[in-house]
Design a protein around this motif. Structure first.
Motif, PDB file in Angstrom:
ATOM      1  N   GLU A 187       0.890  -1.277  -0.033  1.00  0.00           N
ATOM      2  CA  GLU A 187      -0.041  -0.130   0.243  1.00  0.00           C
ATOM      3  C   GLU A 187       0.917   0.971   0.033  1.00  0.00           C
ATOM      4  N   LYS A 188       0.479   2.164  -0.991  1.00  0.00           N
ATOM      5  CA  LYS A 188       1.406   3.327  -0.918  1.00  0.00           C
ATOM      6  C   LYS A 188       0.831   4.630  -0.226  1.00  0.00           C
ATOM      7  N   THR A 189       1.572   5.738   0.080  1.00  0.00           N
ATOM      8  CA  THR A 189       0.871   6.613   0.843  1.00  0.00           C
ATOM      9  C   THR A 189       1.467   8.100   0.220  1.00  0.00           C
ATOM     10  N   LEU A 198      20.907  12.541   4.404  1.00  0.00           N
ATOM     11  CA  LEU A 198      21.409  13.834   3.804  1.00  0.00           C
ATOM     12  C   LEU A 198      22.618  13.465   2.835  1.00  0.00           C
ATOM     13  N   LYS A 199      22.516  12.384   2.463  1.00  0.00           N
ATOM     14  CA  LYS A 199      23.514  11.930   1.328  1.00  0.00           C
ATOM     15  C   LYS A 199      22.809  11.987   0.077  1.00  0.00           C
ATOM     16  N   ARG A 200      21.603  11.017   0.070  1.00  0.00           N
ATOM     17  CA  ARG A 200      21.070  10.440  -1.144  1.00  0.00           C
ATOM     18  C   ARG A 200      19.411  10.540  -0.691  1.00  0.00           C
ATOM     19  N   PRO A 201      18.659  11.250  -1.285  1.00  0.00           N
ATOM     20  CA  PRO A 201      17.330  11.264  -0.838  1.00  0.00           C
ATOM     21  C   PRO A 201      16.639  10.133  -1.796  1.00  0.00           C
ATOM     22  N   ILE A 202      15.503   9.319  -1.222  1.00  0.00           N
ATOM     23  CA  ILE A 202      14.749   8.419  -1.886  1.00  0.00           C
ATOM     24  C   ILE A 202      13.896   8.992  -3.032  1.00  0.00           C
ATOM     25  N   SER A 203      13.535  10.380  -2.632  1.00  0.00           N
ATOM     26  CA  SER A 203      12.780  11.045  -3.382  1.00  0.00           C
ATOM     27  C   SER A 203      12.996  12.587  -3.199  1.00  0.00           C
ATOM     28  N   GLY A 204      13.072  13.271  -4.304  1.00  0.00           N
ATOM     29  CA  GLY A 204      13.477  14.717  -4.354  1.00  0.00           C
ATOM     30  C   GLY A 204      12.681  15.670  -5.135  1.00  0.00           C
ATOM     31  N   LYS A 205      12.452  16.723  -4.790  1.00  0.00           N
ATOM     32  CA  LYS A 205      11.817  17.806  -5.843  1.00  0.00           C
ATOM     33  C   LYS A 205      12.088  19.089  -5.610  1.00  0.00           C
ATOM     34  N   ARG A 206      11.839  19.906  -6.610  1.00  0.00           N
ATOM     35  CA  ARG A 206      12.156  21.439  -6.233  1.00  0.00           C
ATOM     36  C   ARG A 206      11.048  22.300  -7.044  1.00  0.00           C
ATOM     37  N   ILE A 207      10.993  23.360  -6.136  1.00  0.00           N
ATOM     38  CA  ILE A 207       9.898  24.126  -6.571  1.00  0.00           C
ATOM     39  C   ILE A 207      10.305  25.715  -6.588  1.00  0.00           C
ATOM     40  N   VAL A 221      10.059  29.458  -5.699  1.00  0.00           N
ATOM     41  CA  VAL A 221       9.317  30.229  -4.727  1.00  0.00           C
ATOM     42  C   VAL A 221       8.676  31.629  -5.325  1.00  0.00           C
ATOM     43  N   LYS A 222       7.461  31.522  -5.207  1.00  0.00           N
ATOM     44  CA  LYS A 222       6.617  32.541  -5.734  1.00  0.00           C
ATOM     45  C   LYS A 222       5.831  33.120  -4.733  1.00  0.00           C
ATOM     46  N   ASN A 223       5.526  32.508  -3.757  1.00  0.00           N
ATOM     47  CA  ASN A 223       4.567  32.834  -2.440  1.00  0.00           C
ATOM     48  C   ASN A 223       5.155  32.688  -1.072  1.00  0.00           C
ATOM     49  N   THR A 224       4.522  33.097   0.012  1.00  0.00           N
ATOM     50  CA  THR A 224       4.941  32.875   1.290  1.00  0.00           C
ATOM     51  C   THR A 224       4.528  31.703   1.821  1.00  0.00           C
ATOM     52  N   THR A 225       3.674  30.834   0.994  1.00  0.00           N
ATOM     53  CA  THR A 225       3.536  29.531   1.412  1.00  0.00           C
ATOM     54  C   THR A 225       3.486  28.606   0.099  1.00  0.00           C
ATOM     55  N   HIS A 226       3.952  27.230   0.092  1.00  0.00           N
ATOM     56  CA  HIS A 226       3.771  26.348  -0.692  1.00  0.00           C
ATOM     57  C   HIS A 226       3.480  25.005  -0.297  1.00  0.00           C
ATOM     58  N   SER A 227       3.093  24.299  -1.152  1.00  0.00           N
ATOM     59  CA  SER A 227       2.668  22.917  -0.683  1.00  0.00           C
ATOM     60  C   SER A 227       3.315  21.740  -1.869  1.00  0.00           C
ATOM     61  N   ILE A 228       3.796  20.737  -1.419  1.00  0.00           N
ATOM     62  CA  ILE A 228       4.395  19.872  -2.526  1.00  0.00           C
ATOM     63  C   ILE A 228       3.789  18.418  -1.877  1.00  0.00           C
ATOM     64  N   GLN A 229       3.621  17.383  -2.947  1.00  0.00           N
ATOM     65  CA  GLN A 229       3.223  16.099  -2.728  1.00  0.00           C
ATOM     66  C   GLN A 229       4.284  15.122  -3.127  1.00  0.00           C
ATOM     67  N   PHE A 230       4.625  13.970  -2.197  1.00  0.00           N
ATOM     68  CA  PHE A 230       5.570  12.858  -2.659  1.00  0.00           C
ATOM     69  C   PHE A 230       4.521  11.757  -2.678  1.00  0.00           C
ATOM     70  N   LYS A 231       4.241  11.442  -3.691  1.00  0.00           N
ATOM     71  CA  LYS A 231       3.356  10.332  -3.967  1.00  0.00           C
ATOM     72  C   LYS A 231       4.029   8.819  -4.070  1.00  0.00           C
ATOM     73  N   ASP A 232       3.181   7.801  -3.432  1.00  0.00           N
ATOM     74  CA  ASP A 232       3.744   6.426  -3.657  1.00  0.00           C
ATOM     75  C   ASP A 232       4.701   6.145  -2.701  1.00  0.00           C
ATOM     76  N   LEU A 233       4.920   6.964  -1.798  1.00  0.00           N
ATOM     77  CA  LEU A 233       6.165   6.393  -0.718  1.00  0.00           C
ATOM     78  C   LEU A 233       5.494   5.020   0.225  1.00  0.00           C
ATOM     79  N   ASP A 234       6.421   4.056   0.428  1.00  0.00           N
ATOM     80  CA  ASP A 234       6.187   3.258   1.534  1.00  0.00           C
ATOM     81  C   ASP A 234       5.911   3.557   2.804  1.00  0.00           C
TER      82      ASP A 234
END
Length: 138
Positions: A23-25, A52-61, A63-76
């Motif tokens: 099942e993924k989250t 801190l050496k190698r992430p299992i998942s990484g993203k970048r966005i 910055v345009k606002n004072t708040t942001h949200s990002i999703q990492f799908k299908d993590l165990d």
């Protein structure tokens, strides 16, 4: 006959465990009160082995606002840590001053000491629900 019943029960238990393990989250990382609305956020999800050496998942966005949200799908399900830094000068790395302290905004899950290197035990969290929200302040 008893052996057949036991075998059937064992097969059901193993197949149920296999389905639960697959099942993924979705991990949702929300950023609040971003002081500088420029640059890029680099976000990494880490396991203990490569913390801190190698992430299992990484993203970048960007910055345009004072708040942001990002999703990492299908993590165990498991134990993870989230690390983020805001690259203000576009060089793709977390800049540091002469004594090794970060000179760009950064944050981590858990309770990292801002004046010491982060330790796994301080920043880890258990990921054991279908959707989990982590809130970080940069």
């Amino acid at each position: 006959m008893k052996n057949l019943v036991r075998l059937a029960l064992m097969l059901v238990m193993f197949s149920h465990q296999s389905l639960v393990a697959q099942e993924k989250t979705t991990l949702i990382v929300e950023f609040e009160n971003i002081q500088n609305t420029s640059g890029t956020l680099y976000i990494g999800v880490f396991e203990k082995e490569d913390f801190l050496k190698r992430p299992i998942s990484g993203k970048r966005i960007d910055v345009k606002n004072t708040t942001h949200s990002i999703q990492f799908k299908d993590l165990d399900y498991g134990v993870y840590a989230v690390s983020v830094f805001q690259d203000l000068n576009g060089n793709g790395t977390l800049d540091r001053n002469s004594n090794g302290m970060p000179s760009e905004p950064w944050a981590m899950s858990g309770a990292a000491n801002p004046f010491a290197p982060p330790y796994w035990e301080d920043v880890k969290f258990t990921f054991d629900e279908k959707n989990k929200i982590i809130k970080l302040k940069i």
